[in-house]
Write a protein that holds these residues in place. Structure first.
Motif, PDB file in Angstrom:
ATOM      1  N   ALA A   2       1.030  -1.303   0.045  1.00 20.29           N
ATOM      2  CA  ALA A   2      -0.116  -0.119   0.097  1.00 20.29           C
ATOM      3  C   ALA A   2       1.027   1.031  -0.075  1.00 20.29           C
ATOM      4  CB  ALA A   2      -0.884   0.007   1.248  1.00 20.29           C
ATOM      5  N   ILE A  20      -3.419   1.153  -3.118  1.00 23.58           N
ATOM      6  CA  ILE A  20      -2.696  -0.335  -3.451  1.00 23.58           C
ATOM      7  C   ILE A  20      -2.049  -0.238  -4.765  1.00 23.58           C
ATOM      8  CG2 ILE A  20      -4.082  -1.405  -1.654  1.00 23.58           C
ATOM      9  CD1 ILE A  20      -5.404  -2.949  -3.918  1.00 23.58           C
ATOM     10  N   ALA A  53       2.984  -1.689   4.639  1.00 22.34           N
ATOM     11  CA  ALA A  53       2.510  -3.129   4.735  1.00 22.34           C
ATOM     12  C   ALA A  53       1.055  -3.339   4.360  1.00 22.34           C
ATOM     13  CB  ALA A  53       3.017  -3.764   5.906  1.00 22.34           C
ATOM     14  N   ARG A  54       0.231  -2.540   5.011  1.00 22.57           N
ATOM     15  CA  ARG A  54      -1.162  -2.667   5.026  1.00 22.57           C
ATOM     16  C   ARG A  54      -1.821  -1.430   4.523  1.00 22.57           C
ATOM     17  NH1 ARG A  54      -1.881  -3.416  10.615  1.00 22.57           N
ATOM     18  NH2 ARG A  54      -4.158  -3.167  10.044  1.00 22.57           N
ATOM     19  N   ILE A  55      -2.889  -1.573   3.952  1.00 21.51           N
ATOM     20  CA  ILE A  55      -3.530  -0.202   3.234  1.00 21.51           C
ATOM     21  C   ILE A  55      -4.270   0.654   4.667  1.00 21.51           C
ATOM     22  CG2 ILE A  55      -5.857  -1.244   3.065  1.00 21.51           C
ATOM     23  CD1 ILE A  55      -4.388   1.378   0.800  1.00 21.51           C
ATOM     24  N   GLU A  56      -4.384   0.081   5.609  1.00 18.83           N
ATOM     25  CA  GLU A  56      -5.052   0.869   6.827  1.00 18.83           C
ATOM     26  C   GLU A  56      -3.923   1.625   7.379  1.00 18.83           C
ATOM     27  OE1 GLU A  56      -7.108  -3.140   6.541  1.00 18.83           O
ATOM     28  OE2 GLU A  56      -4.909  -2.626   6.654  1.00 18.83           O
ATOM     29  N   GLU A  57      -2.600   1.249   7.275  1.00 23.65           N
ATOM     30  CA  GLU A  57      -1.294   2.035   7.939  1.00 23.65           C
ATOM     31  C   GLU A  57      -1.061   3.130   6.831  1.00 23.65           C
ATOM     32  OE1 GLU A  57       1.629  -0.809   7.754  1.00 23.65           O
ATOM     33  OE2 GLU A  57       1.039  -1.667   9.621  1.00 23.65           O
TER      34      GLU A  57
END
Length: 99
Positions: A2, A20, A53-57
């Protein structure tokens, strides 16, 4: 993977987003299929991006940067990490500099 990214619009303003698919998202902005803000400020140019690493981050960092003033975003784009704390609108250094 992401991304949080900053594009500079044709009018010199910045737009901060997360995605992403960084390359695809920049293309969308330039085709007029991106955010309403960039639709009328094309073309846009990628000036900064960071991977997460993650889209939330990435989304959380996007929201954080959206709250920053222009000078703080400029420092981020330049990679001037040391300047970021003093450019906070609520920092004591910033308040003293305005006095």
């Amino acid at each position: 993977m992401a991304w949080t990214y900053i594009v500079e619009c044709a009018d010199g303003s910045y737009y901060v987003g997360s995605t992403i698919d960084l390359e695809g998202r920049i293309s969308q902005h330039n085709l007029g299929a991106g955010a309403a803000y960039t639709r009328h400020r094309r073309p846009v140019r990628l000036v900064w991006a960071a991977d997460f690493a993650r889209i939330e981050e990435a989304f959380a960092f996007e929201k954080r940067v959206q709250g920053w003033n222009r000078r703080k975003r400029d420092a981020l784009i330049r990679g001037d990490w040391a300047a970021l704390p003093e450019l906070s609108s609520r920092s004591w250094a910033a308040l003293r500099a305005r006095s």
